[in-house]
Design an enzyme around this catalytic site. Sequence first.
Site: not given
Ligand code: UDP
Ligand code: MG
Length: 153
Positions: A9, A49, A112, A115, A126
């Site tokens: 990211k 997303y 974070n 991805h 993907e």
């Molecule tokens: N995200 C965020 N706030 C939230 C949930 C998700 O900013 O409450 C962002 C975060 O960068 C995350 C991405 O959206 O990595 C995708 O969310 P997901 O639930 O798919 O988490 P991941 O699979 O990346 O752990």
């Molecule tokens: Mg995810």
Amino acid sequence: MEITVVILKPSAVQRGIMGEVISRFERKGIQIVGMKMLKLTDEVLNEHYSHLAEKPFFGRIKASMQACPVVVLALRGLDAVSAVRKLTGVTNGRDALPGTIRGDYCLSVQENIVHASDSPESARAELRRFFADDEVFDYSYHPVPYLYANDEF
Ligand code: UDP
Ligand code: MG
């Protein structure tokens, strides 16, 4: 063998830790079979997303992913999807365990670093989303006999 998709990211690109993060996958024994830099479009992010589209913070997540180009990786290994998710750590960097990428490099939910595909089905979708067929390479990877028993795959 399974192929999973990782995105470095903008938080990884801007903090200058792309190499360190990629090294972690290499050290684990995961094969890099595709890698490129690109700018994520609105259209791609709406699809990528889509599970977050109804969230009030959807706009800020998209803006964060479009802050600069990202690097997409196609990573191959036995059970690569779950192995890579374990290396990545949980979504919130403050909760992610030390030793994981998010646990070692960030303190944020949004910023974070990476991805990673969350299931074999999402990994397949993907891979199609980010890579053309000729951008994913099937090449022999010499450490394989030292990484897996011959009846493990
Ligand atoms: N995200 C965020 N706030 C939230 C949930 C998700 O900013 O409450 C962002 C975060 O960068 C995350 C991405 O959206 O990595 C995708 O969310 P997901 O639930 O798919 O988490 P991941 O699979 O990346 O752990
Ligand atoms: Mg995810």
